[in-house]
Enzyme design. Sequence first.
Site, short mmCIF file in Angstrom:
data_model
loop_
_atom_site.label_atom_id
_atom_site.label_comp_id
_atom_site.label_asym_id
_atom_site.label_seq_id
_atom_site.Cartn_x
_atom_site.Cartn_y
_atom_site.Cartn_z
N ILE A 31 0.82 -1.22 0.00
CA ILE A 31 0.00 0.00 0.00
C ILE A 31 0.85 1.26 0.00
CG2 ILE A 31 -2.12 -0.91 1.00
CD1 ILE A 31 -1.10 -0.06 3.73
N GLY A 32 2.15 1.10 0.07
CA GLY A 32 2.96 2.31 0.03
C GLY A 32 4.40 1.96 0.30
N GLY A 81 7.80 4.00 2.02
CA GLY A 81 8.34 5.22 2.61
C GLY A 81 9.84 5.19 2.57
N SER A 131 11.85 4.43 4.79
CA SER A 131 12.54 3.38 5.50
C SER A 131 12.05 1.98 5.14
CB SER A 131 12.41 3.59 7.00
OG SER A 131 11.08 3.76 7.36
N GLY A 132 11.02 1.89 4.36
CA GLY A 132 10.61 0.55 4.01
C GLY A 132 9.33 0.52 3.22
N LYS A 133 8.96 -0.70 2.83
CA LYS A 133 7.75 -0.90 2.04
C LYS A 133 6.63 -1.29 2.99
CE LYS A 133 8.14 -2.69 -2.36
NZ LYS A 133 8.30 -3.78 -3.33
N VAL A 134 5.42 -0.82 2.71
CA VAL A 134 4.32 -1.09 3.63
C VAL A 134 3.26 -1.96 2.98
CG1 VAL A 134 2.63 -0.06 5.15
CG2 VAL A 134 4.74 1.15 4.66
N LYS A 181 5.28 -3.01 7.94
CA LYS A 181 6.37 -2.36 7.23
C LYS A 181 7.58 -3.28 7.22
CE LYS A 181 7.52 1.96 7.47
NZ LYS A 181 7.96 3.19 8.11
N ASP A 222 11.52 12.84 11.02
CA ASP A 222 11.05 12.75 9.64
C ASP A 222 9.58 13.12 9.58
OD1 ASP A 222 11.19 12.41 6.94
OD2 ASP A 222 11.19 10.23 6.97
#
Length: 995
Positions: free
Chosen positions: A686-687, A689, A691-694, A708, A818
Amino acid sequence: MLLLLFLFFLCPPLTLSLNQEGLYLQRVKLGFDDPNGVFSNWNDRNDTPCDWYGVTCDSATRSVNSIDLSNTNIGGPFPSLLCRLRSLTSVSLYNNSINSTLPADLYTCQNLEHLVLAQNLLTGTLPQTLAQLPNLKYLDLTGNNFSGDIPESFGSFRRLEALSLVGNLLDGTIPSFLGNISTLKQLNLSYNPFSPGRIPPELGNLTNLEILWLSDCDLVGPIPDSIGQLKRLTDLDLALNNLNGPIPSSLTELSSVIQIELYNNSLTGNLPVTGWSNMTALRLLDVSMNELNGTIPDELCSLQLGSLNLYQNQFEGNLPKSIAKSPYLYELRLFQNRLTGELPKNLGKNSPLNFVDLSSNQFFGEIPATLCDKGELEELLMIYNSFSGNIPASFSKCQSLTRVRLANNNFSGEVPAGFWGLPHVFLLDLTDNSFSGEIAKTIAGATNLSALSISKNNFTGNIPDEIGWLENLVDFSGSNNQFTGSLPASIVNLGQLGKLDLHNNELSGELPSGMHSLKKLNELNLADNGLSGNIPEEIGSLSGLNYLDLSGNRFSGNIPLELQNLKLNQLNLSNNHLSGDIPPLYAREIYKNGFLGNPGLCGDIAGLCDSRDESKNLGYVWLLRSIFILAGLVFIVGVVWFYWKYRSFKKAKRAIDKSKWTLMSFHKLGFSEYEILDCLNEDNVIGSGSSGKVYKAVLSNGEAVAVKKLWQCSKTAVDQESGDVEKGQIHDDGFEAEVDTLGKIRHKNIVRLWCSCSTKDCKLLVYEYMPNGSLGDLLHSNKSGLLDWPTRYKISVDAAEGLSYLHHDCVPPIVHRDVKSNNILLDGDFGARVADFGVAKVVDASGKGPKSMSVIAGSCGYIAPEYAYTLRVNEKSDIYSFGVVILELVTGRLPVDPEFGEKDLVKWVCTTLDQKGIDHVLDPKLDSCFKEEICKLLNIGLLCTSPLPINRPSMRRVVKMLQEIGVEKQPKIAQKDGKLSPYYYEDASDQGSVA
Ligand SMILES: *[C@@H]1O[C@H](CO)[C@@H](O)[C@H](O)[C@H]1NC(C)=O
Ligand SMILES: *[C@@H]1O[C@H](CO)[C@@H](O)[C@H](O)[C@H]1NC(C)=O
């Protein structure tokens, strides 16, 4: 012919008569962009430019000697043509948009004495040639973007008296040759990103110096002895550096000094014991936030100081009695030391005390009754000491008080009736003392009271009806007392109330009706009282309620089904007389403890109903049922096991080895790590960022969570994404500790971290799922119409409360690092929660925080300007980023946008506001009938994005200002003098009291 000649003399053609200086100035005018039209009367109908705006001439010679175009909004490069004006001695272009570099031929302005170009957009290095201006006395280049070193030629100024380079981007060191400018009276170099260097001892040769400002210049090493030679110095500011070593005793030879600021360094050792009597002019001494120890010298306190700030050191011993004699003392901040003994008996009798903060010391004895004798005391903070005795009766008249914190002492006796009702107090904290007696009805007069904390005392009697009149009350904590009677019916009038905690008292009777009007209620804790009657179904309409504890009372009847509407973090109804069925949503094992001890209560949770009378008859049925269920379970387990084997065989090649996962959970979980791992496929992304994939994972119980996967997981995962991979790298050693801290955070505006799972080379974080995604995605998509003004306003308040919690209520405080609109997530009702602590940092307990980070934190467009060169992160950087989010909400624009050119959103807003006005800034999608409030929000955004960190309000203050928009009041935006920020002190002194 003669007539013609005559006419010619009568009506001379005006254009021909403008003198040469006027012609030069007309050319200067052409070089400027002039949005305000200040040059409109610079026309050639005059013979001299002497009447033109900003121009002054010598009265005798009529030649121009001064040009002052400050605050006129003009833009463009500095016109060296001005130097053609031979008599020009003074030029001020303060606060405009003068850009580009300073021309090297500026030195041709040979008569120039006074040059002010502060607060412009000048760039490049400082021109060497400036020092060739033989008459220059006053040079102010504050607030530009000059970079590089201070040129060596600057040592050769012959008449210079004031040199101000504050707030530029100078990055060399402070050079010793400045010690050669013997005429210098003011040297201001603060707030530059200099590289670490020492204070040159040669500055001690500047014997005419009156002002020396070197704060935030990355100075290291000791304060040189030679500073003591500056006999004319009135103002010494070396704050916010890394100076160490002792304070030299020669400092006491500064016989003219009025103000000394050495706060926030690493100075050690004692304050000089004697010699202070040389400094009879000293009014303000601030050596707070160092590592100083020893006692406070009596001789220092005899000086008639106005302000004495020694907080956050290791001072011990008594506060000398002589301090009480000062007729000027208005500020006394000594918190977080090891001071002991009693306070001087007559403290305040002679002094117009305003701020007194003695928190976290070992003082004992009584509060001096004279503390408010001058009637100016606003803040009285004494938490975490051993003070005893009563609150003096004289305090009933102290109308100036706003903030009173006496928590965690040994105070006793009754609180004077008048003291309850002081009209300006907004925080009254008496927690953890031995106060007794009742809350007086006079509390009705405390119209500004927003937090009333009186837990852990011996208060008795009824809670007066007048409590319900305090319309600003947000927090009422009165647990662990002996209050009796019922809750006053008026309490439902408290429309702002967020927290009501009266657990462990002797309250009785029923809950008042009308509780649905407690719209802001977040926490309701009435545990361990004698309350009875039904649980009102109205509680189910308190949509913000997050924490509900009614355990240990005598509530009876059914649990209202309406409670299912709540999103509760904590639900405890145990040990009451409740009966009937548990609402289906709560009939789950994880809620079980919240229902124990209610013999009549039943639900599909094992172990709740077996004490029922019919249990004998039902016993067999139960046994049969159980056997059946058991058999079923064995079968299912078998099937699952088979399926599992099959799957893992199929996925043997998958990079993630499920067998080695270790799980760290912070809440009771209704799922296992394996269930989650199965959902981690690309269809569920779903996204992603920094620092990582969600992923969205829908679990077997129907609940959704967000997972995440941090970037360093598997090579394949990283390869699919380019860009900011380095940013997400979290050092392994810190990961667990950090996750541990964050996992414990529970706040309605922080996304909850359910658990983390990790193997040696892969880490997963499991969060609550937020159906409306991120603010950034929504705001900058075609769905931004969903975000009307009330929603945007609420989002700003929610997010601010979340950040304020991190900064002020976590021990130790947490800096997010952040903050951006993509990290503010929206729940089903567009309630906002702060998320993504990928790079969050727990601030060191010393309060100094991490000095520099090994990785760049933050996202483009959100990074505070000081971070770009100091790499220092503190709460203030978060506040800047939050300011950018506010600007996004107000303008609907991205933080960086090709349309802005070089600028980011902050600069774009500032220039557009100046040049085109407010209507070009606000998001056209917002309903213009809210314009007034929107402008207020914009103002707060601008305040948060102040270039100097010290001017940014604390998050707690931001929350307050935001709330004031909601109640239709003018937000009070206090102007700071740029050096002493009360916000700062306020926050520091709060640290001890939270937990
Ligand atoms: C300087 O300002 C002028 C007028 O505002 C503008 O036209 C010009 O592009 C600016 N130059 C630079 C280098 O920013
Ligand atoms: C300036 O100060 C330095 C060190 O404090 C000293 O050695 C030097 O002689 C001084 N120079 C002059 C010209 O006084």
